[in-house]
Write a protein that holds these residues in place. Structure first.
Motif, PDB file in Angstrom:
ATOM      1  N   ARG A 110      -1.366  -7.396  41.894  1.00 43.13           N
ATOM      2  CA  ARG A 110      -2.551  -7.833  42.637  1.00 43.13           C
ATOM      3  C   ARG A 110      -2.476  -7.298  44.064  1.00 43.13           C
ATOM      4  NH1 ARG A 110      -4.556 -14.081  43.141  1.00 43.13           N
ATOM      5  NH2 ARG A 110      -6.622 -13.587  43.920  1.00 43.13           N
ATOM      6  N   ASN A 111      -3.606  -6.837  44.566  1.00 41.37           N
ATOM      7  CA  ASN A 111      -3.698  -6.238  45.901  1.00 41.37           C
ATOM      8  C   ASN A 111      -2.757  -5.046  46.064  1.00 41.37           C
ATOM      9  OD1 ASN A 111      -5.672  -8.159  46.733  1.00 41.37           O
ATOM     10  ND2 ASN A 111      -4.022  -9.633  47.074  1.00 41.37           N
ATOM     11  N   LYS A 112      -2.452  -4.396  44.952  1.00 45.54           N
ATOM     12  CA  LYS A 112      -1.573  -3.217  44.890  1.00 45.54           C
ATOM     13  C   LYS A 112      -0.150  -3.512  45.365  1.00 45.54           C
ATOM     14  CE  LYS A 112      -3.348   0.777  46.015  1.00 45.54           C
ATOM     15  NZ  LYS A 112      -4.118   1.805  46.723  1.00 45.54           N
ATOM     16  N   LYS A 113       0.236  -4.770  45.301  1.00 47.69           N
ATOM     17  CA  LYS A 113       1.597  -5.168  45.662  1.00 47.69           C
ATOM     18  C   LYS A 113       2.529  -4.860  44.482  1.00 47.69           C
ATOM     19  CE  LYS A 113       4.349  -9.186  46.861  1.00 47.69           C
ATOM     20  NZ  LYS A 113       4.401 -10.647  46.929  1.00 47.69           N
ATOM     21  N   PRO A 114       3.670  -4.233  44.738  1.00 51.97           N
ATOM     22  CA  PRO A 114       4.597  -3.941  43.638  1.00 51.97           C
ATOM     23  C   PRO A 114       5.267  -5.205  43.096  1.00 51.97           C
ATOM     24  CG  PRO A 114       5.506  -3.192  45.732  1.00 51.97           C
ATOM     25  CD  PRO A 114       4.140  -3.728  46.015  1.00 51.97           C
ATOM     26  N   PHE A 115       5.532  -5.207  41.805  1.00 50.41           N
ATOM     27  CA  PHE A 115       6.310  -6.274  41.188  1.00 50.41           C
ATOM     28  C   PHE A 115       7.097  -5.676  40.038  1.00 50.41           C
ATOM     29  CE2 PHE A 115       2.739  -6.181  38.346  1.00 50.41           C
ATOM     30  CZ  PHE A 115       3.195  -6.670  37.125  1.00 50.41           C
ATOM     31  N   LYS A 116       8.107  -6.396  39.580  1.00 50.21           N
ATOM     32  CA  LYS A 116       8.974  -5.930  38.502  1.00 50.21           C
ATOM     33  C   LYS A 116       8.509  -6.527  37.180  1.00 50.21           C
ATOM     34  CE  LYS A 116      11.997  -3.876  41.240  1.00 50.21           C
ATOM     35  NZ  LYS A 116      12.148  -2.451  41.291  1.00 50.21           N
ATOM     36  N   LEU A 117       7.900  -5.709  36.337  1.00 51.19           N
ATOM     37  CA  LEU A 117       7.447  -6.124  35.014  1.00 51.19           C
ATOM     38  C   LEU A 117       8.648  -6.186  34.076  1.00 51.19           C
ATOM     39  CD1 LEU A 117       4.374  -5.583  33.146  1.00 51.19           C
ATOM     40  CD2 LEU A 117       6.258  -4.334  32.135  1.00 51.19           C
ATOM     41  N   ILE A 118       8.719  -7.238  33.271  1.00 45.77           N
ATOM     42  CA  ILE A 118       9.832  -7.442  32.343  1.00 45.77           C
ATOM     43  C   ILE A 118       9.310  -7.315  30.913  1.00 45.77           C
ATOM     44  CG2 ILE A 118      11.674  -9.015  31.636  1.00 45.77           C
ATOM     45  CD1 ILE A 118      11.059 -10.568  34.310  1.00 45.77           C
ATOM     46  N   LYS A 119       9.974  -6.480  30.111  1.00 44.13           N
ATOM     47  CA  LYS A 119       9.618  -6.315  28.704  1.00 44.13           C
ATOM     48  C   LYS A 119      10.893  -6.122  27.901  1.00 44.13           C
ATOM     49  CE  LYS A 119       6.181  -3.698  27.432  1.00 44.13           C
ATOM     50  NZ  LYS A 119       5.195  -2.651  27.197  1.00 44.13           N
ATOM     51  N   PHE A 120      10.757  -6.186  26.591  1.00 43.16           N
ATOM     52  CA  PHE A 120      11.848  -5.746  25.735  1.00 43.16           C
ATOM     53  C   PHE A 120      11.767  -4.227  25.653  1.00 43.16           C
ATOM     54  CE2 PHE A 120      11.769 -10.089  23.756  1.00 43.16           C
ATOM     55  CZ  PHE A 120      13.060 -10.426  24.139  1.00 43.16           C
ATOM     56  N   ARG A 121      12.905  -3.578  25.708  1.00 39.68           N
ATOM     57  CA  ARG A 121      12.968  -2.124  25.632  1.00 39.68           C
ATOM     58  C   ARG A 121      12.569  -1.678  24.227  1.00 39.68           C
ATOM     59  NH1 ARG A 121      15.187   1.426  28.860  1.00 39.68           N
ATOM     60  NH2 ARG A 121      16.363  -0.161  29.999  1.00 39.68           N
ATOM     61  N   THR A 122      11.652  -0.714  24.169  1.00 40.24           N
ATOM     62  CA  THR A 122      11.209  -0.175  22.882  1.00 40.24           C
ATOM     63  C   THR A 122      11.531   1.311  22.746  1.00 40.24           C
ATOM     64  OG1 THR A 122       8.994   0.330  23.734  1.00 40.24           O
ATOM     65  CG2 THR A 122       9.316  -1.836  22.683  1.00 40.24           C
ATOM     66  N   MET A 123      11.973   1.911  23.842  1.00 40.43           N
ATOM     67  CA  MET A 123      12.317   3.332  23.834  1.00 40.43           C
ATOM     68  C   MET A 123      13.776   3.502  24.254  1.00 40.43           C
ATOM     69  SD  MET A 123       8.996   5.108  25.569  1.00 40.43           S
ATOM     70  CE  MET A 123       7.349   4.688  25.070  1.00 40.43           C
ATOM     71  N   THR A 124      14.312   4.662  23.973  1.00 39.71           N
ATOM     72  CA  THR A 124      15.695   4.934  24.340  1.00 39.71           C
ATOM     73  C   THR A 124      15.860   4.820  25.854  1.00 39.71           C
ATOM     74  OG1 THR A 124      15.297   7.304  24.514  1.00 39.71           O
ATOM     75  CG2 THR A 124      16.055   6.473  22.367  1.00 39.71           C
ATOM     76  N   VAL A 125      17.066   4.533  26.279  1.00 37.35           N
ATOM     77  CA  VAL A 125      17.357   4.343  27.702  1.00 37.35           C
ATOM     78  C   VAL A 125      17.060   5.610  28.504  1.00 37.35           C
ATOM     79  CG1 VAL A 125      19.203   3.775  29.345  1.00 37.35           C
ATOM     80  CG2 VAL A 125      19.070   2.575  27.162  1.00 37.35           C
ATOM     81  N   GLU A 126      17.204   6.779  27.900  1.00 38.05           N
ATOM     82  CA  GLU A 126      17.017   8.049  28.593  1.00 38.05           C
ATOM     83  C   GLU A 126      15.548   8.423  28.802  1.00 38.05           C
ATOM     84  OE1 GLU A 126      18.581   8.149  25.359  1.00 38.05           O
ATOM     85  OE2 GLU A 126      20.386   7.405  26.314  1.00 38.05           O
ATOM     86  N   THR A 127      14.621   7.687  28.220  1.00 33.79           N
ATOM     87  CA  THR A 127      13.206   8.028  28.304  1.00 33.79           C
ATOM     88  C   THR A 127      12.729   8.010  29.750  1.00 33.79           C
ATOM     89  OG1 THR A 127      12.842   7.055  26.121  1.00 33.79           O
ATOM     90  CG2 THR A 127      10.891   7.434  27.477  1.00 33.79           C
ATOM     91  N   GLU A 128      11.989   9.052  30.116  1.00 34.67           N
ATOM     92  CA  GLU A 128      11.444   9.163  31.471  1.00 34.67           C
ATOM     93  C   GLU A 128      10.466   8.018  31.731  1.00 34.67           C
ATOM     94  OE1 GLU A 128       8.989  12.425  34.183  1.00 34.67           O
ATOM     95  OE2 GLU A 128       9.470  12.888  32.109  1.00 34.67           O
ATOM     96  N   SER A 129      10.422   7.552  32.970  1.00 33.76           N
ATOM     97  CA  SER A 129       9.549   6.450  33.353  1.00 33.76           C
ATOM     98  C   SER A 129       8.131   6.972  33.599  1.00 33.76           C
ATOM     99  CB  SER A 129      10.090   5.757  34.612  1.00 33.76           C
ATOM    100  OG  SER A 129       9.294   4.647  34.928  1.00 33.76           O
TER     101      SER A 129
END
Length: 182
Positions: free
Chosen positions: A44-63
């Motif tokens: 909201r208001n373009k403020k950064p936040f840390k979204l939490i999810k279960f990982r569905t891709m390999t750890v090496e996958t580019e963000s």
């Protein structure tokens, strides 16, 4: 009213679904070694936040946005989590923290400049991002920034308590396929 519904739903969701969260976390350790995925998103208001999810891709996958990621990056567990939308459950923590709503525009990455511009012009960042919404149940993803921003704005302008529950029920019962992966 919506914020109260968010808090109640997230609290009871976490309370009743904690066994699922624990099982997916444990299985995820065997799948990727790092079952929880945390990524900075535009809030909201373009403020950064840390979204939490279960990982569905390999750890090496580019963000990158899901539509830019390769389907080869998705693990077998990840495919199941995406299909069932279980990968989204940890975001209930973001809802409790006041960083997200259950219903709202999906939070994008800061490197999605075209989408940010489209959403900024329409005032989409004036509201909390959500776990689901109109665009998700209509299979509109971040690969079409202008259409997504317009759909987000339509949802924001027409959101009622009835539609709030409608979007949640449609998501839980399988409407929308989630973010497309090439």
């Amino acid at each position: 009213m919506i914020r109260t519904l968010d808090i109640l739903a997230a609290f009871f969701g976490l309370m009743f679904l904690w066994p699922v969260l624990v099982i997916v976390t444990l299985v995820g350790f065997f799948d990727t070694g790092a079952p929880i995925f945390v990524q900075e998103r535009v809030g909201r208001n373009k403020k950064p936040f840390k979204l939490i999810k279960f990982r569905t891709m390999t750890v090496e996958t580019e963000s990158v946005a899901s539509h830019l990621a390769s389907s080869a990056s998705i693990t077998k567990l990840g495919a199941f989590l995406r299909k069932t939308k279980i990968d989204e459950l940890p975001q209930l923590i973001n809802v409790l923290k006041g960083e997200m709503s259950l219903v709202g525009p999906r939070p994008n990455l800061f490197n999605q400049e075209e989408l940010i511009s489209e959403r900024q012009a329409l005032g989409v960042y004036d509201v909390l991002p959500g776990i689901t919404g109109l665009a998700q149940v209509q299979n509109i993803d971040m690969s079409t920034p202008s259409l997504l921003a317009k759909t987000d704005k339509e949802m924001i302008d027409t959101l009622t308590v009835q539609r709030y529950f409608q979007y949640i029920i449609m998501t839980v019962t399988g409407s929308g396929s989630g973010d497309a992966v090439k």
